[in-house]
Write a protein that holds these residues in place. Structure first.
Motif, mmCIF file in Angstrom:
data_model
loop_
_atom_site.group_PDB
_atom_site.id
_atom_site.type_symbol
_atom_site.label_atom_id
_atom_site.label_comp_id
_atom_site.label_asym_id
_atom_site.label_seq_id
_atom_site.Cartn_x
_atom_site.Cartn_y
_atom_site.Cartn_z
ATOM 1 N N LYS A 90 10.046 -9.087 -28.539
ATOM 2 C CA LYS A 90 11.169 -8.200 -28.383
ATOM 3 C C LYS A 90 10.753 -7.014 -27.812
ATOM 4 O O LYS A 90 11.692 -6.275 -27.241
ATOM 5 C CB LYS A 90 11.599 -8.026 -29.960
ATOM 6 N N THR A 91 9.420 -6.615 -27.939
ATOM 7 C CA THR A 91 9.063 -5.357 -27.480
ATOM 8 C C THR A 91 7.776 -5.160 -26.461
ATOM 9 O O THR A 91 7.925 -4.303 -25.490
ATOM 10 C CB THR A 91 8.709 -4.298 -28.529
ATOM 11 N N ARG A 92 7.038 -6.139 -26.227
ATOM 12 C CA ARG A 92 5.764 -6.094 -25.841
ATOM 13 C C ARG A 92 5.596 -7.580 -24.926
ATOM 14 O O ARG A 92 4.835 -8.292 -25.211
ATOM 15 C CB ARG A 92 4.586 -5.832 -26.507
ATOM 16 N N SER A 93 6.488 -7.670 -23.993
ATOM 17 C CA SER A 93 6.395 -9.089 -23.038
ATOM 18 C C SER A 93 7.116 -8.727 -21.911
ATOM 19 O O SER A 93 7.824 -7.957 -21.526
ATOM 20 C CB SER A 93 7.029 -10.222 -23.990
ATOM 21 N N ALA A 94 6.870 -9.965 -20.841
ATOM 22 C CA ALA A 94 7.589 -9.927 -19.514
ATOM 23 C C ALA A 94 9.012 -9.948 -19.657
ATOM 24 O O ALA A 94 9.832 -9.433 -18.738
ATOM 25 C CB ALA A 94 6.912 -11.117 -18.774
ATOM 26 N N THR A 95 9.594 -10.210 -20.647
ATOM 27 C CA THR A 95 11.091 -10.336 -20.889
ATOM 28 C C THR A 95 11.827 -9.184 -21.567
ATOM 29 O O THR A 95 12.777 -9.249 -21.629
ATOM 30 C CB THR A 95 11.375 -11.708 -21.717
ATOM 31 N N ALA A 96 10.747 -8.260 -22.280
ATOM 32 C CA ALA A 96 11.451 -7.192 -22.990
ATOM 33 C C ALA A 96 10.942 -5.940 -22.156
ATOM 34 O O ALA A 96 11.753 -4.953 -22.057
ATOM 35 C CB ALA A 96 10.845 -7.163 -24.435
ATOM 36 N N SER A 97 9.843 -5.689 -21.470
ATOM 37 C CA SER A 97 9.456 -4.499 -21.133
ATOM 38 C C SER A 97 8.160 -4.763 -19.910
ATOM 39 O O SER A 97 7.205 -5.294 -20.393
ATOM 40 C CB SER A 97 8.903 -3.270 -22.166
ATOM 41 N N LEU A 98 8.448 -4.429 -18.914
ATOM 42 C CA LEU A 98 7.437 -4.517 -17.725
ATOM 43 C C LEU A 98 6.811 -3.046 -17.399
ATOM 44 O O LEU A 98 7.642 -2.309 -17.053
ATOM 45 C CB LEU A 98 8.016 -5.197 -16.773
ATOM 46 N N GLU A 99 5.551 -3.114 -17.556
ATOM 47 C CA GLU A 99 4.839 -1.538 -17.251
ATOM 48 C C GLU A 99 4.166 -1.863 -15.743
ATOM 49 O O GLU A 99 2.979 -2.078 -15.557
ATOM 50 C CB GLU A 99 3.928 -1.472 -18.316
ATOM 51 N N TRP A 100 4.911 -1.812 -14.771
ATOM 52 C CA TRP A 100 4.473 -2.016 -13.350
ATOM 53 C C TRP A 100 3.408 -1.016 -12.929
ATOM 54 O O TRP A 100 2.583 -1.150 -12.382
ATOM 55 C CB TRP A 100 5.763 -2.139 -12.481
ATOM 56 N N ASN A 102 1.103 0.060 -14.806
ATOM 57 C CA ASN A 102 -0.190 -0.531 -15.454
ATOM 58 C C ASN A 102 -0.752 -1.365 -14.447
ATOM 59 O O ASN A 102 -2.044 -1.558 -14.198
ATOM 60 C CB ASN A 102 -0.031 -1.011 -16.802
ATOM 61 N N LEU A 103 0.085 -2.273 -13.869
ATOM 62 C CA LEU A 103 -0.252 -3.429 -13.024
ATOM 63 C C LEU A 103 -0.882 -2.691 -11.624
ATOM 64 O O LEU A 103 -2.018 -3.273 -11.177
ATOM 65 C CB LEU A 103 0.820 -4.219 -12.701
ATOM 66 N N ARG A 104 -0.301 -1.848 -11.088
ATOM 67 C CA ARG A 104 -0.750 -0.911 -9.930
ATOM 68 C C ARG A 104 -2.227 -0.401 -10.278
ATOM 69 O O ARG A 104 -2.912 -0.537 -9.325
ATOM 70 C CB ARG A 104 0.184 -0.122 -9.497
ATOM 71 N N THR A 105 -2.325 0.318 -11.431
ATOM 72 C CA THR A 105 -3.717 0.707 -11.794
ATOM 73 C C THR A 105 -4.743 -0.346 -11.971
ATOM 74 O O THR A 105 -5.818 0.024 -11.305
ATOM 75 C CB THR A 105 -3.486 1.756 -12.976
ATOM 76 N N GLY A 106 -4.388 -1.286 -12.434
ATOM 77 C CA GLY A 106 -5.345 -2.407 -12.569
ATOM 78 C C GLY A 106 -5.548 -3.060 -11.268
ATOM 79 O O GLY A 106 -7.008 -3.169 -11.026
ATOM 80 N N ILE A 107 -4.883 -3.314 -10.400
ATOM 81 C CA ILE A 107 -5.106 -3.970 -9.198
ATOM 82 C C ILE A 107 -5.978 -2.760 -8.150
ATOM 83 O O ILE A 107 -6.932 -3.413 -7.665
ATOM 84 C CB ILE A 107 -3.751 -4.095 -8.275
ATOM 85 N N ARG A 108 -5.642 -1.573 -8.589
ATOM 86 C CA ARG A 108 -6.644 -0.604 -7.791
ATOM 87 C C ARG A 108 -8.133 -0.766 -8.406
ATOM 88 O O ARG A 108 -9.117 -0.390 -7.517
ATOM 89 C CB ARG A 108 -6.144 0.911 -7.704
ATOM 90 N N ILE A 109 -8.057 -1.046 -9.390
ATOM 91 C CA ILE A 109 -9.471 -1.015 -10.131
ATOM 92 C C ILE A 109 -10.404 -2.324 -9.877
ATOM 93 O O ILE A 109 -11.502 -2.311 -9.476
ATOM 94 C CB ILE A 109 -9.485 -0.834 -11.619
ATOM 95 N N VAL A 110 -9.618 -3.488 -9.952
ATOM 96 C CA VAL A 110 -10.099 -4.767 -9.697
ATOM 97 C C VAL A 110 -10.319 -5.327 -8.310
ATOM 98 O O VAL A 110 -10.821 -6.309 -7.805
ATOM 99 C CB VAL A 110 -9.551 -5.790 -10.517
ATOM 100 N N ALA A 111 -9.611 -4.516 -7.428
ATOM 101 C CA ALA A 111 -9.397 -4.868 -6.135
ATOM 102 C C ALA A 111 -10.811 -5.226 -5.375
ATOM 103 O O ALA A 111 -10.980 -6.150 -4.735
ATOM 104 C CB ALA A 111 -8.598 -3.915 -5.222
#
Length: 259
Positions: A90-100, A102-111
């Motif tokens: 209901k609150t912390r999943s792909a169907t409830a809230s997406l934090e894009w 954070n994904l961009r930050t993560g990609i920059r770090i692991v790239a």
């Protein structure tokens, strides 16, 4: 070879134990179940051995499930269901809230690691494909896809979510490296696999603590944590406890490192 009952039971136990800790950690359990089903259908086991193998895996997997059921009955089904299932969906999943972001930050770090590791993994996969190791490639590919689904299902894309992907990729690299024909080739590949994460770790930890936290997490609460740490170190007495809730567990570490 005959089925190893204790290994099958341990595999099932670890699979559901992981699922009880992290709801998106279903990849290992599903891959293990799929591999076992293929073995049961293709191995020259007797009917009795096949049932024993299935029972061992299911029995091991049932232990954490039984423990969770007992815990739910003791704490209340409604509260347990919300804590383990409903809160995430209901609150912390792909169907409830997406934090894009954070994904961009993560990609920059692991790239940097991904860009260097991808050719190695691709080359090893091609090598095994030429040797017609299709079952190995199928298991590793399926595991990577399931782990990716778990990563995406979380929806928040925090940096620690990326750990989900390290297990199948690590096993893939180790398995495919072991298939190389000569010892020097295997050693050279192993050295490359170990150097990549080590280099990234060194580059990250060379920054000061404050700069590292800001660059990696990009969270304004880090600055507030620094203020809380300074106040706590100045005013706390022996035996005092510091309770940091969900958003700032690193505060426990912050209060221990030297200023």
């Amino acid at each position: 070879p005959r089925p190893r009952v204790w290994l099958l039971a341990l595999g099932g136990l670890c699979g559901t134990a992981a699922l009880s800790v992290k709801q998106t950690a279903f990849d290992g359990l599903l891959v293990g179940a799929a591999v076992l089903l293929v073995l049961v259908l293709r191995r020259h086991w007797t009917v009795r051995e096949r049932w024993i193998a299935l029972a061992a895996f299911v029995g091991g997997a049932s232990v954490p499930v039984l423990a969770m059921v007992i815990h739910a009955a003791a704490t209340g089904w409604g509260d347990w269901w919300f804590a383990v299932v409903a809160y995430r969906t209901k609150t912390r999943s792909a169907t409830a809230s997406l934090e894009w972001h954070n994904l961009r930050t993560g990609i920059r770090i692991v790239a940097p690691v991904v860009l260097l590791a991808a050719p190695i993994l691709a080359g090893l996969a091609i090598w095994n494909a030429r040797r017609r190791q299709w079952s190995v490639l199928a298991v590793l590919t399926g595991w990577v896809l399931l782990a990716g689904a778990g990563f995406l299902a979380g929806g928040q894309f925090y940096l620690h979510y990326w750990v989900i992907l390290t297990f199948p990729f690590g096993v893939a690299l180790a398995t495919l490296t072991a298939a190389l024909p000569t010892v020097p080739m295997r050693r050279l590949m192993l050295a490359g696999i170990l150097v990549l994460p080590a280099l990234t770790t060194v580059l990250t930890t060379r920054k000061s603590f404050d700069r590292e936290g800001s660059a990696v997490v990009m969270d304004p609460r880090l600055e507030l944590n620094e203020e809380v740490r300074a106040w706590y170190r100045e005013h706390h007495a022996s035996g005092d406890q510091l309770l940091a809730l969900c958003s700032s567990p690193a505060l426990y570490y912050d209060t221990l490192i030297p200023t």
